[in-house]
Every structure is written in structure tokens, then in C-alpha cells.
Scaffold this motif. Structure first.
Motif, PDB file in Angstrom:
ATOM      1  N   LEU A  46       0.820  -1.218   0.000  1.00 47.31           N
ATOM      2  CA  LEU A  46       0.000   0.000   0.000  1.00 47.31           C
ATOM      3  C   LEU A  46       0.845   1.255   0.000  1.00 47.31           C
ATOM      4  O   LEU A  46       0.461   2.275  -0.604  1.00 47.31           O
ATOM      5  CB  LEU A  46      -0.941   0.015   1.208  1.00 47.31           C
ATOM      6  N   THR A  47       1.978   1.225   0.686  1.00 49.41           N
ATOM      7  CA  THR A  47       2.818   2.424   0.750  1.00 49.41           C
ATOM      8  C   THR A  47       3.696   2.596  -0.486  1.00 49.41           C
ATOM      9  O   THR A  47       4.387   3.619  -0.608  1.00 49.41           O
ATOM     10  CB  THR A  47       3.716   2.380   2.000  1.00 49.41           C
ATOM     11  N   ARG A  48       3.637   1.642  -1.396  1.00 46.14           N
ATOM     12  CA  ARG A  48       4.466   1.716  -2.604  1.00 46.14           C
ATOM     13  C   ARG A  48       3.650   1.672  -3.895  1.00 46.14           C
ATOM     14  O   ARG A  48       4.217   1.576  -4.976  1.00 46.14           O
ATOM     15  CB  ARG A  48       5.507   0.588  -2.593  1.00 46.14           C
ATOM     16  N   ILE A  49       2.333   1.721  -3.769  1.00 44.95           N
ATOM     17  CA  ILE A  49       1.446   1.766  -4.939  1.00 44.95           C
ATOM     18  C   ILE A  49       0.716   3.100  -4.934  1.00 44.95           C
ATOM     19  O   ILE A  49       0.107   3.482  -3.927  1.00 44.95           O
ATOM     20  CB  ILE A  49       0.416   0.624  -4.924  1.00 44.95           C
ATOM     21  N   ARG A  50       0.752   3.796  -6.033  1.00 39.56           N
ATOM     22  CA  ARG A  50      -0.040   5.012  -6.213  1.00 39.56           C
ATOM     23  C   ARG A  50      -1.095   4.712  -7.264  1.00 39.56           C
ATOM     24  O   ARG A  50      -0.779   4.528  -8.441  1.00 39.56           O
ATOM     25  CB  ARG A  50       0.840   6.179  -6.673  1.00 39.56           C
ATOM     26  N   ALA A  51      -2.347   4.616  -6.843  1.00 47.21           N
ATOM     27  CA  ALA A  51      -3.456   4.293  -7.748  1.00 47.21           C
ATOM     28  C   ALA A  51      -4.731   4.861  -7.151  1.00 47.21           C
ATOM     29  O   ALA A  51      -4.848   4.984  -5.928  1.00 47.21           O
ATOM     30  CB  ALA A  51      -3.575   2.783  -7.942  1.00 47.21           C
ATOM     31  N   PRO A  52      -5.714   5.207  -7.999  1.00 48.15           N
ATOM     32  CA  PRO A  52      -6.962   5.768  -7.471  1.00 48.15           C
ATOM     33  C   PRO A  52      -7.804   4.748  -6.712  1.00 48.15           C
ATOM     34  O   PRO A  52      -8.641   5.114  -5.887  1.00 48.15           O
ATOM     35  CB  PRO A  52      -7.685   6.257  -8.730  1.00 48.15           C
ATOM     36  N   LEU A  53      -7.589   3.458  -6.979  1.00 52.08           N
ATOM     37  CA  LEU A  53      -8.358   2.388  -6.350  1.00 52.08           C
ATOM     38  C   LEU A  53      -7.512   1.128  -6.339  1.00 52.08           C
ATOM     39  O   LEU A  53      -6.859   0.799  -7.341  1.00 52.08           O
ATOM     40  CB  LEU A  53      -9.659   2.128  -7.120  1.00 52.08           C
ATOM     41  N   ILE A  54      -7.507   0.424  -5.215  1.00 59.17           N
ATOM     42  CA  ILE A  54      -6.849  -0.874  -5.119  1.00 59.17           C
ATOM     43  C   ILE A  54      -7.884  -1.898  -4.675  1.00 59.17           C
ATOM     44  O   ILE A  54      -8.485  -1.757  -3.609  1.00 59.17           O
ATOM     45  CB  ILE A  54      -5.681  -0.846  -4.112  1.00 59.17           C
TER      46      ILE A  54
END
Length: 220
Positions: free
Chosen positions: A89-97
Motif C-alpha cells: 500500500l505504501t508503494r502503490i499510487r493508484a486511485p483504487l486498489i
């Protein structure tokens, strides 16, 4: 500052190592075709014939088959102070996971996953299981277009205050906490449901509501 590994303008499916129902996986991939795996979650991707854009974690549960198949996209994070879920989570930049394979296995892993959501205030993450979708409610007010009669839970992950309109048993600025008031077996009385929250509060719904949840998270 933690440097992102994955930058995505579209939703991402994140696979964990716990059991993933085929229906869960197919639903996630339909809504979010880009795949990231948390450590042993890469084996789910391998079995499904999917190539993740990244495999992130301490790599202590990755099989040799997955390690070999995805060698070019392995991103080891050796520190042991965080779980693989938090590392991702701290290494993914996305509008939705859309995260599958993080609930329903070991109880300590499940509680840790929910703790990460609360600590990071990760309102863009939707946890998916065979029966449910779960999302952390954003601070303040949110509207949820849900069909009357639909099962719904409002579960505090810490000290919180909640007001609602449109539930069978509405909450009127109620203090809630994991060791206090919870609303685990509520239901939708009228559309839309209006929720006003302060503090970390998890909304749980049947998996059939996944499309509604993703639309709300994406602001559609």
C-alpha cells in the motif's frame, strides 16, 4: 520518504497469499486488470496466467516457480516492521486498489490487514472476499446508492463517531469502538445511505455491491 514502485492512473488488483476464490479474482480483474502481487500472492497470478507489473514484499513465502517466472518484476523489501500488505500500500499510487487474498485466512493476518487500513486511512482500498467487500469510510459525509434490504455492517476499527440516514437501525452521532458499540448486522432501508464518520470505520457489504463501492471510491 517511501518511494513508489507502481504508479497507475487506473485501478489496480492487489493479490495476497491467502485463499482467493476464482469468482473474487475474476471480479477484481474485470474491474482492475493491472495486477500487483504481495509476496506469495504472485502464485495466484501465476496459476491464473497473469503477469503482475510488480511483486512487492519480503519474499519469504514466494515459491521458486513464481520467483523464476516474475524475476524481472521482483521488488524485495527486507524490513520486518511492516506486513507485505503495508509494504504494497505504501508503494502503490493508484486511485483504487482491489485487494484479494488478505482476509479469511489466519486471524492474526486478518486483524493486521484491518489495522493497516485504519492506520494508513486507506479509503481507496477495497478488500474482497468470497462473501463481502469492505472499505474504510472517508472522514466526513459520503453517499452510498444501495438497494433496500441489502446487508450492511458499520464496524469501527478504532474510536469513532458515526451518524447515518437510510439504515434499518440508524446511528445518531453514536460513539463506536471495537470494544464498544458496533453495527455488524444492519441493512439498507432506503437509497441512498448517508454516512457521516469521524475516526476509522469499516463498511462491509455483500460482494454483489462491489461495483457500487468502486464507483463511490472513484467518485463516479
Amino acid at each position: 520518504m517511501i518511494q513508489p514502485i507502481v504508479h497507475a492512473a487506473t485501478p489496480v488488483t492487489l493479490l495476497g497469499g491467502a485463499d482467493i476464490d476464482a469468482g473474487d479474482l475474476n471480479m477484481c480483474l474485470r474491474l482492475a486488470p493491472m495486477v500487483v502481487a504481495a509476496d506469495g500472492g504472485a502464485d495466484h497470478a501465476l496459476r491464473a496466467g497473469r503477469s503482475p507489473v510488480a511483486v512487492i514484499g519480503d519474499m519469504d513465502s514466494l515459491t521458486e516457480a513464481a520467483r523464476t517466472a516474475f524475476a524481472a518484476v521482483l521488488h524485495p523489501v527486507a524490513e520486518q516492521d511492516t506486513t507485505d500488505f503495508e509494504k504494497c500500500l505504501t508503494r502503490i499510487r493508484a486511485p483504487l486498489i482491489l485487494a484479494a487474498g488478505f482476509l479469511g485466512g489466519r486471524l492474526d493476518h486478518t486483524l493486521s490487514t484491518l489495522g493497516v487500513l485504519a492506520r494508513l486511512r486507506a479509503c481507496h482500498v477495497v478488500l474482497v472476499t468470497r462473501d463481502d467487500v469492505c472499505v474504510l469510510l472517508p472522514a466526513g459525509e459520503s453517499l452510498w446508492p444501495l438497494a433496500a434490504g441489502l446487508r450492511l455492517g458499520v464496524l469501527p476499527l478504532g474510536a469513532a463517531r458515526v451518524s447515518s440516514a437510510g439504515l434499518r437501525w440508524d446511528l445518531n452521532d453514536r460513539a463506536m469502538a471495537p470494544d464498544g458499540l458496533v453495527s455488524s448486522s444492519n441493512a439498507v432501508a432506503s437509497d441512498p445511505v448517508r454516512l457521516q464518520v469521524a475516526g476509522p470505520v469499516l463498511l462491509t457489504l455483500p460482494r454483489q455491491a462491489a461495483g457500487v463501492v468502486t464507483d463511490v471510491v472513484l467518485g463516479r
